[in-house]
Design an enzyme around this catalytic site. Structure first.
Site, PDB file in Angstrom:
ATOM      1  N   GLU A   1     -22.567   0.252 -13.575  1.00 37.68           N
ATOM      2  CA  GLU A   1     -22.654   0.363 -15.038  1.00 37.68           C
ATOM      3  C   GLU A   1     -23.857   1.204 -15.448  1.00 37.68           C
ATOM      4  OE1 GLU A   1     -20.551  -3.852 -16.357  1.00 37.68           O
ATOM      5  OE2 GLU A   1     -22.686  -3.797 -16.054  1.00 37.68           O
TER       6      GLU A   1
ATOM      7  N   THR B   1     -14.577  -7.689 -23.037  1.00 40.22           N
ATOM      8  CA  THR B   1     -14.327  -6.896 -24.251  1.00 40.22           C
ATOM      9  C   THR B   1     -13.670  -5.553 -23.898  1.00 40.22           C
ATOM     10  OG1 THR B   1     -16.341  -7.908 -25.076  1.00 40.22           O
ATOM     11  CG2 THR B   1     -15.449  -6.173 -26.425  1.00 40.22           C
TER      12      THR B   1
ATOM     13  N   LYS C   1     -27.278  -6.808 -18.713  1.00 38.85           N
ATOM     14  CA  LYS C   1     -25.943  -6.614 -18.180  1.00 38.85           C
ATOM     15  C   LYS C   1     -25.924  -7.123 -16.740  1.00 38.85           C
ATOM     16  CE  LYS C   1     -23.542  -3.010 -18.911  1.00 38.85           C
ATOM     17  NZ  LYS C   1     -22.434  -3.963 -19.158  1.00 38.85           N
ATOM     18  N   GLY C   2     -24.723  -7.385 -16.242  1.00 37.11           N
ATOM     19  CA  GLY C   2     -24.633  -7.845 -14.861  1.00 37.11           C
ATOM     20  C   GLY C   2     -24.095  -9.257 -14.742  1.00 37.11           C
ATOM     21  N   GLY C   3     -23.681  -9.843 -15.903  1.00 42.67           N
ATOM     22  CA  GLY C   3     -23.024 -11.148 -15.841  1.00 42.67           C
ATOM     23  C   GLY C   3     -21.799 -11.087 -14.930  1.00 42.67           C
ATOM     24  N   GLY C   4     -21.199  -9.914 -14.838  1.00 39.91           N
ATOM     25  CA  GLY C   4     -20.039  -9.723 -13.953  1.00 39.91           C
ATOM     26  C   GLY C   4     -20.407  -9.003 -12.668  1.00 39.91           C
TER      27      GLY C   4
ATOM     28  N   ASP D   1     -19.222   0.127 -22.915  1.00 42.19           N
ATOM     29  CA  ASP D   1     -19.367  -1.002 -21.995  1.00 42.19           C
ATOM     30  C   ASP D   1     -19.670  -2.278 -22.768  1.00 42.19           C
ATOM     31  OD1 ASP D   1     -19.655  -2.471 -19.667  1.00 42.19           O
ATOM     32  OD2 ASP D   1     -21.111  -1.106 -18.750  1.00 42.19           O
TER      33      ASP D   1
ATOM     34  N   GLY E   1     -16.109  -6.293 -18.131  1.00 40.11           N
ATOM     35  CA  GLY E   1     -16.262  -7.498 -18.942  1.00 40.11           C
ATOM     36  C   GLY E   1     -15.049  -7.752 -19.809  1.00 40.11           C
TER      37      GLY E   1
ATOM     38  N   LYS F   1     -23.705 -12.132 -28.937  1.00 39.44           N
ATOM     39  CA  LYS F   1     -24.576 -11.327 -28.069  1.00 39.44           C
ATOM     40  C   LYS F   1     -25.648 -10.563 -28.843  1.00 39.44           C
ATOM     41  CE  LYS F   1     -21.446 -11.978 -24.666  1.00 39.44           C
ATOM     42  NZ  LYS F   1     -20.780 -10.944 -23.912  1.00 39.44           N
TER      43      LYS F   1
HETATM   44  O1  LIG Z   1     -22.408  -6.412 -17.578  1.00 42.36           O
HETATM   45  C1  LIG Z   1     -21.289  -6.801 -17.414  1.00 42.36           C
HETATM   46  C2  LIG Z   1     -20.685  -6.991 -16.076  1.00 42.36           C
HETATM   47  O2  LIG Z   1     -21.603  -6.712 -15.070  1.00 42.36           O
HETATM   48  C3  LIG Z   1     -20.438  -7.114 -18.589  1.00 42.36           C
HETATM   49  O3  LIG Z   1     -20.314  -6.001 -19.384  1.00 42.36           O
HETATM   50  C4  LIG Z   1     -21.101  -8.229 -19.325  1.00 42.36           C
HETATM   51  O4  LIG Z   1     -21.251  -9.320 -18.432  1.00 42.36           O
HETATM   52  C5  LIG Z   1     -20.305  -8.666 -20.549  1.00 42.36           C
HETATM   53  O5  LIG Z   1     -19.142  -9.297 -20.171  1.00 42.36           O
HETATM   54  P1  LIG Z   1     -18.262 -10.158 -21.161  1.00 42.36           P
HETATM   55  O6  LIG Z   1     -17.784  -9.203 -22.227  1.00 42.36           O
HETATM   56  O7  LIG Z   1     -17.152 -10.692 -20.313  1.00 42.36           O
HETATM   57  O8  LIG Z   1     -19.146 -11.252 -21.708  1.00 42.36           O
END
Ligand SMILES: O=C(CO)[C@H](O)[C@H](O)COP(=O)(O)O
Length: 266
Positions: free
Chosen positions: A124, A49, A115-118, A102, A47, A142
């Site tokens: 993870e 961060t 989690k899992g936006g990416g 993370d 992600g 968040k």
């Molecule tokens: O879980 C994740 C990826 O699968 C990331 O940690 C989550 O999506 C946060 O990402 P970002 O810091 O870009 O908002």
């Protein structure tokens, strides 16, 4: 993996947007508190961060980092580790990790998170479970009381490709997510394919259901064809949120406290 490119020089604090500054603040504070000299096996999440996490770890110096091994949660963190000249390892070589840090899409009052936006949540979760200490870092948007407040696409669910239509039906008609959809790629025709070759479904649920994330996580996980669910329940020891005013909110199971940080740049 393609040859890594040279890392771009980190922008100075003043050039970062307020959101980027708060991500950096959260990441730096979490590294300062949790990545200690005795920690030798470190999980690096995914992600936007996480680059700041790696930046702060690199700033701890070559001497400390030469005896450490870093385990990535996916392609992005693998590249980050390699271009930062840190030692790369994998969880099959190091099934016990000292600390994993993370990002998160959202974190609730009890440190459950989405989690899992990416689309990296399978690896993870393995790295979170393998870690003696699992720490979350994010910006203030968040930090919520209930999951699904600001992060509205839904719970990310990794499924084996041939089962996706069946799992979608289960979610629509049995588990109470009528708007669950297959995640489609942006610059490619067709669905997003995870680092593990699977598809991702995003399943939004009502607030009532999301108030008990463990139950819905367990019900989704029981569906045949589901590989992993992007709900991490009772896994994190602490979450660090960078705030707009330069302070950091630290959430633990004992509650929430705000600390004044204003950390120095790496
Ligand atoms: O879980 C994740 C990826 O699968 C990331 O940690 C989550 O999506 C946060 O990402 P970002 O810091 O870009 O908002």
């Amino acid at each position: 993996m393609p040859a890594p490119t040279e890392p771009a020089p980190p922008p100075t604090i003043s050039k970062l947007s307020a959101i980027e500054q708060s991500k950096r603040l959260a990441a730096y504070t979490a590294v300062d508190k949790h990545i200690l000299p005795e920690h030798k096996v470190i999980g690096i999440g995914s992600g936007s961060t996480v680059p700041y996490v790696v930046e702060r770890i690199v700033s701890q110096g070559k001497e400390l980092n030469k005896d450490r091994v870093f385990i990535p949660t996916g392609f992005q963190s693998k590249e980050l580790i390699v271009i930062s000249n840190l030692n790369l390892g994998d969880v099959d070589q190091f099934p016990t990790i000292d600390v994993t840090i993370d990002g998160a899409d959202e974190v609730d009052l009890e440190l459950n998170c989405i989690k899992g936006g990416g689309a990296c949540h399978l690896r993870e979760k393995v790295l979170a479970e393998a870690a003696k200490t699992f720490i979350l870092v994010a910006d203030y948007r968040k930090n919520v009381d209930y999951l699904g407040t600001n992060f509205t696409p839904g719970v990310p669910i990794e499924v084996v490709p041939f089962a996706y239509a069946k799992v979608l039906q289960n979610l629509h008609h049995v588990l109470g997510s009528p708007n669950a959809t297959l995640r489609m790629a942006k610059m490619k025709a067709g669905p997003v394919v995870s680092d593990n070759g699977n598809f991702i479904i995003d399943a939004p649920f009502s607030t009532d259901i999301m108030k008990d994330p463990y139950t819905i996580m367990a019900r989704i996980k029981m569906l045949t064809g589901v590989v992993e669910v992007g709900l991490f329940c009772h896994m994190a020891q602490a979450a660090y949120f960078g705030n707009q005013d330069g302070s950091v909110t630290v959430k633990t199971m004992d509650g929430e406290k705000v600390i004044e940080e204003r950390v120095a740049a790496a």
